[in-house]
Design a protein around this motif. Structure first.
Motif, short mmCIF file in Angstrom:
data_model
loop_
_atom_site.label_atom_id
_atom_site.label_comp_id
_atom_site.label_asym_id
_atom_site.label_seq_id
_atom_site.Cartn_x
_atom_site.Cartn_y
_atom_site.Cartn_z
N ASN A 42 -1.54 -7.70 -8.85
CA ASN A 42 -0.56 -8.33 -7.97
C ASN A 42 0.41 -9.08 -8.86
O ASN A 42 0.01 -9.72 -9.83
CB ASN A 42 -1.22 -9.30 -7.00
CG ASN A 42 -2.07 -8.59 -5.98
OD1 ASN A 42 -1.71 -7.53 -5.50
ND2 ASN A 42 -3.20 -9.16 -5.63
N GLY A 50 8.30 -12.01 -2.55
CA GLY A 50 6.93 -12.04 -2.06
C GLY A 50 5.95 -11.36 -3.00
O GLY A 50 6.34 -10.63 -3.91
N ASN A 52 3.43 -8.72 -4.38
CA ASN A 52 3.42 -7.27 -4.28
C ASN A 52 2.31 -6.70 -5.14
O ASN A 52 1.79 -7.36 -6.02
CB ASN A 52 4.79 -6.68 -4.63
CG ASN A 52 5.32 -7.18 -5.93
OD1 ASN A 52 4.77 -6.86 -6.98
ND2 ASN A 52 6.38 -7.98 -5.89
N ASP A 75 5.14 -3.39 -1.48
CA ASP A 75 5.24 -4.70 -0.87
C ASP A 75 3.86 -5.21 -0.44
O ASP A 75 3.01 -4.42 -0.02
CB ASP A 75 6.16 -4.59 0.36
CG ASP A 75 6.84 -5.90 0.70
OD1 ASP A 75 6.93 -6.77 -0.17
OD2 ASP A 75 7.28 -6.03 1.85
N ASP A 76 3.64 -6.49 -0.53
CA ASP A 76 2.43 -7.17 -0.06
C ASP A 76 1.22 -6.95 -0.96
O ASP A 76 1.26 -6.20 -1.92
CB ASP A 76 2.06 -6.76 1.37
CG ASP A 76 2.96 -7.38 2.42
OD1 ASP A 76 3.48 -8.49 2.18
OD2 ASP A 76 3.16 -6.77 3.47
N ASP A 77 0.14 -7.60 -0.59
CA ASP A 77 -1.15 -7.46 -1.26
C ASP A 77 -1.88 -6.31 -0.57
O ASP A 77 -2.33 -6.44 0.56
CB ASP A 77 -1.94 -8.77 -1.12
CG ASP A 77 -3.26 -8.73 -1.85
OD1 ASP A 77 -3.51 -7.78 -2.60
OD2 ASP A 77 -4.04 -9.68 -1.68
N PRO A 97 2.23 0.18 2.31
CA PRO A 97 3.14 -0.44 3.29
C PRO A 97 4.41 0.39 3.46
O PRO A 97 4.63 1.36 2.75
CB PRO A 97 3.44 -1.80 2.66
CG PRO A 97 3.31 -1.56 1.20
CD PRO A 97 2.22 -0.53 1.05
N LYS A 122 3.12 -1.78 9.77
CA LYS A 122 3.77 -3.08 9.63
C LYS A 122 5.24 -2.90 9.33
O LYS A 122 5.62 -2.11 8.48
CB LYS A 122 3.10 -3.88 8.50
CG LYS A 122 3.72 -5.21 8.26
CD LYS A 122 3.01 -5.92 7.13
CE LYS A 122 3.66 -7.25 6.83
NZ LYS A 122 3.03 -7.92 5.72
#
Length: 124
Positions: A42, A50, A52, A75-77, A97, A122
C-alpha cells in the motif's frame, strides 16, 4: 557565521523536500527459482491522495524503492493474491476497484496475468 546560517537554511530546505509518500509491504512472493519477487504494498501519500494498492516485480535481492509500483496500481486498500506460475509468469487475483491507474502485462521479462478477478461495484 554567515556560512553557518546559509548551511542551516539549505539543510532545512532539503529536509522540506523529503518524500511524503510511504510504502507499507503487505506480502511478497518469490519466483520458483528465487531470482525474482513480486511485492504487494500500500502506498500512502498523505491526505491529498488516498491509500492505494500496488504491485512491483523486482530482483530477489532488491529493496522496494519508495516509488510507485511497476506492475499494478489500483485505488483503495484491495486484497490481492500473488502467485508465480513459473519464473516468467506471475498471476494476480482479487477484486479490483473501478479505478485502475496502471496495469502492465510484462515487467522485467515476467508475463503478468490477471485471473479470477472481478471489478467491484464501488463508485467514487
Amino acid at each position: 557565521m554567515r556560512w553557518t546560517l546559509a548551511i542551516l537554511i539549505t539543510a532545512a530546505l532539503i529536509a522540506g523536500c523529503a518524500p511524503i509518500c510511504e510504502n507499507e509491504v503487505s506480502a511478497a512472493a518469490r519466483s520458483p527459482s528465487g531470482k525474482m519477487k513480486a511485492v504487494l504494498f500500500n502506498r500512502d501519500c498523505g491526505a491529498t491522495v488516498g491509500l492505494n494498492t500496488q504491485v512491483s516485480v523486482l530482483s530477489a535481492e532488491a529493496v522496494l524503492p519508495n516509488d510507485g509500483g511497476n506492475v499494478l496500481i489500483v485505488d483503495d486498500d484491495v486484497p490481492l493474491a500473488l502467485q508465480w506460475e513459473s519464473d516468467g509468469s506471475l498471476k494476480i487475483t482479487g477484486t479490483l476497484p473501478s479505478r485502475i491507474y496502471k496495469q502492465e502485462h510484462v515487467v522485467a521479462g515476467v508475463r503478468i496475468t490477471y485471473g479470477n478477478y472481478k471489478r467491484s461495484e464501488k463508485t467514487l
